[in-house]
Enzyme design. Structure first.
Site: not given
Ligand SMILES: Nc1c(NC[C@H](O)[C@H](O)[C@H](O)CO)[nH]c(=O)[nH]c1=O
Ligand SMILES: CC(=O)[C@@H](O)COP(=O)(O)O
Length: 161
Positions: A65-66, A88-90, A93-94, A96, A135
């Site tokens: 997504s980034f 889809s960002v889920i 644990e952190t 992030h 969703r």
């Molecule tokens: N954890 C999720 C990510 N993480 C990856 C970032 O979006 C990005 O691709 C990476 O940090 C490299 O720049 N992305 C999602 O779309 N969904 C997640 O749950």
């Molecule tokens: C949204 C994320 O980057 C996340 O799903 C990554 O998982 P974690 O926070 O356990 O490293």
């Protein structure tokens, strides 16, 4: 109004402009692709059901997504009338999750502010996979359908403004 009170797939077809005159760019994140593919299908089907030509729908994939920010920026440079950014960002644990969600929402907002082609925010930001499933064609409808309708309406608004 929360999504639980509004099905994402519900819309009044009589209020939607015909999309046959528009070209759409769809940028799809590969993370959680079970979700993003369902969102893409919902968006694609809604565009076609409202007149968009398959040949006028361009799809690009990005890693996560980034990367929707950069991918949508480059898609704006194509001859399209609207862009749909699908992700889809889920929560993991952190923290992030927080940084990705904030960056993507702010980045896509900036693309709408600084450029002419509207970018629709079709990014689910869920606590659990089940919330995402609900969703992306589940009990709460499909966010992709909602995004496609928004894309058609914004393309029409841009044409008339
Ligand atoms: N954890 C999720 C990510 N993480 C990856 C970032 O979006 C990005 O691709 C990476 O940090 C490299 O720049 N992305 C999602 O779309 N969904 C997640 O749950
Ligand atoms: C949204 C994320 O980057 C996340 O799903 C990554 O998982 P974690 O926070 O356990 O490293």
């Amino acid at each position: 109004m929360a999504t639980v009170n509004k099905n994402l797939s519900d819309y009044d077809k009589t209020t939607i402009p015909n999309a046959s005159k528009f070209r759409f760019g769809i940028v799809v994140s590969e993370w959680n692709n079970n979700i993003t593919e369902a969102l893409y299908q919902g968006a694609y089907n809604a565009l076609v059901e409202n007149g968009a030509l398959p040949s006028n729908i361009i799809r690009w994939d990005v890693p996560g997504s980034f990367e929707l920010i950069y991918g949508s920026k480059k898609m704006q440079e194509q001859m399209v009338n609207a862009v749909i950014a699908i992700g889809s960002v889920i929560q993991g644990e952190t923290k992030h999750f927080d940084f990705v969600c904030e960056a993507v929402s702010q980045g896509i907002k900036d693309l709408n502010v600084n450029r002419e082609t509207p970018v629709i925010f079709c990014v689910l930001t869920d606590n659990t996979m089940q919330q995402a499933i609900d969703r992306a064609g589940g009990k709460h409808g499909n966010k992709g359908t909602e995004a496609a309708i928004a894309a058609i309406k914004m393309a029409e608004l841009r044409k008339n403004s």
